[in-house]
Design an enzyme around this catalytic site. Structure first.
Site, PDB file in Angstrom:
ATOM      1  N   GLU A 280       0.960  -1.315   0.065  1.00 28.67           N
ATOM      2  CA  GLU A 280      -0.089   0.129   0.083  1.00 28.67           C
ATOM      3  C   GLU A 280       0.959   1.534   0.039  1.00 28.67           C
ATOM      4  O   GLU A 280       2.018   1.325   0.109  1.00 28.67           O
ATOM      5  CB  GLU A 280      -0.946  -0.151   1.229  1.00 28.67           C
ATOM      6  CG  GLU A 280      -0.278  -0.036   2.479  1.00 28.67           C
ATOM      7  CD  GLU A 280      -1.018   0.609   3.656  1.00 28.67           C
ATOM      8  OE1 GLU A 280      -1.483   2.020   3.503  1.00 28.67           O
ATOM      9  OE2 GLU A 280      -1.131   0.011   4.707  1.00 28.67           O
TER      10      GLU A 280
ATOM     11  N   LYS B  87      -4.093  -1.861  14.339  1.00 25.35           N
ATOM     12  CA  LYS B  87      -3.647  -0.921  15.195  1.00 25.35           C
ATOM     13  C   LYS B  87      -4.288  -0.719  16.340  1.00 25.35           C
ATOM     14  O   LYS B  87      -5.448  -0.668  16.821  1.00 25.35           O
ATOM     15  CB  LYS B  87      -3.430   0.599  14.211  1.00 25.35           C
ATOM     16  CG  LYS B  87      -2.386   0.588  13.089  1.00 25.35           C
ATOM     17  CD  LYS B  87      -2.621   1.960  12.359  1.00 25.35           C
ATOM     18  CE  LYS B  87      -3.665   1.882  11.511  1.00 25.35           C
ATOM     19  NZ  LYS B  87      -3.395   1.376  10.097  1.00 25.35           N
TER      20      LYS B  87
END
Ligand code: PSU
Ligand code: MN
Length: 305
Positions: free
Chosen positions: A26, A160
């Site tokens: 990404e 995360k």
């Protein structure tokens, strides 16, 4: 590529021609996840990890009206230096392409690009998920819905730790996304190896993960797999140390009215500052580690497929 605005990099086109294993990467982590110049250094190191592990890297970004899969060195550098870059998910990909603007792809948009280019495996840092307080804000990353519909295996260090991890796991279960912890029973929490949560599945080898990817395709299940690869022990930040700082960054975000797409980049940047760069170092170590595992999975998919 007929009428698709898809543009394969030289190395990626050659790899496709000979059926070599490819790993997608990404670019939001480059433009919105890390500061200059560590962003460019890391992007290059991650690509090199993949090459050293016997696969070809394909960094994805929208530039000049094209969906690029594999960036030449100059394009990678100009993306890393750019400041006015759109953060692209499923919702904005087409709009960015027709506007001619530059856009960095999140996990969701990178999965779409990878699938269009025939790439089965993608490495990143951490996926987006259900934000804390989502019962009020409704902030749930489009990454989760994408994992449910696009058949790409995504290697991340968990979700995360700024997120609500139990709710993120619940939504993934609801959506039918396999969540596979690598080499341990616990779901890893990005900067930390531990989260206190048991992962739904555990696998101990790239071969097993590749076999599961191929089996899902044979079953026609659609959707991807989330491979949760713990941060290397020497780079981890224990949860006891990071959690109070996450709390502080979240309070600052609320006070400043940070919302929607700006939330994740704000929190990552604040934590990099609050830890004096410790989260950045951990982020770099975990994404390189994920790149190595993704390359091994891509090679196994090629070998078994
Ligand atoms: N992992 C990182 N840094 C990042 C991201 C992931 O180490 O910046 C990005 C990914 O692109 C992911 C996105 O898809 O954050 C999630 O954003 P949101 O929460 O707005 O969906
Ligand atoms: Mn969001």
């Amino acid at each position: 590529m007929t009428d698709l605005p898809l543009c394969l990099g030289t190395e990626v086109a050659r790899a496709r021609g000979r059926g070599a294993p490819i790993v997608a990467l990404e670019s939001t982590i480059i433009t919105h996840g890390m500061p200059w110049p560590q962003n460019l250094e890391t992007a290059r190191q991650v690509e090199d990890e993949i090459r050293a592990a016997g696969a070809v890297p394909a960094t994805v970004a929208v530039m000049g009206g094209r969906l690029n899969v594999g960036l030449e060195a100059a394009a990678l550098e100009s993306l890393a230096r750019a400041t006015d870059v759109m953060k692209l998910s499923r919702a904005d990909l087409a709009a960015c392409l027709v506007s001619g603007r530059t856009g960095a792809t999140t996990v969701a948009a990178t999965m779409i690009a990878a699938h269009l280019a025939g790439i089965a495996v993608f490495a990143t840092g951490g996926i987006g998920g259900v934000h804390r307080g989502a019962e009020q804000s409704f902030d749930i990353s489009a990454d989760l819905g994408e994992l449910a519909r696009t058949p790409v295996t995504v290697v991340a260090a968990g979700a995360k730790a700024i997120l609500d991890l139990p709710k993120t796991l619940e939504v993934l279960e609801t959506l039918g996304v396999p969540v596979i912890a690598v080499g341990q029973d616990e779901f890893p929490a990005f900067w930390s190896r531990r989260s206190g949560l048991r992962a739904p599945l555990r696998m101990d080898s790239a071969a097993q993960i590749a076999a599961a990817h191929l089996m899902r395709a044979r079953l026609g299940l659609g959707g991807g797999q989330l491979v949760a690869n713990p941060v290397p022990a020497e780079a981890e930040i224990p949860p006891e140390r990071i959690q109070p700082l996450v709390g502080q960054a979240l309070r600052e975000a609320a006070d400043q009215g940070i919302a929607a797409k700006a939330v994740t980049p704000f929190l990552l940047a604040r934590l990099h500052a609050l830890t004096g760069g410790e989260t950045l170092a951990a982020n770099i170590a975990l994404v390189r580690n994920n790149a190595r595992l993704a390359a091994a999975i891509a090679r196994e998919i090629r070998r078994q497929g």
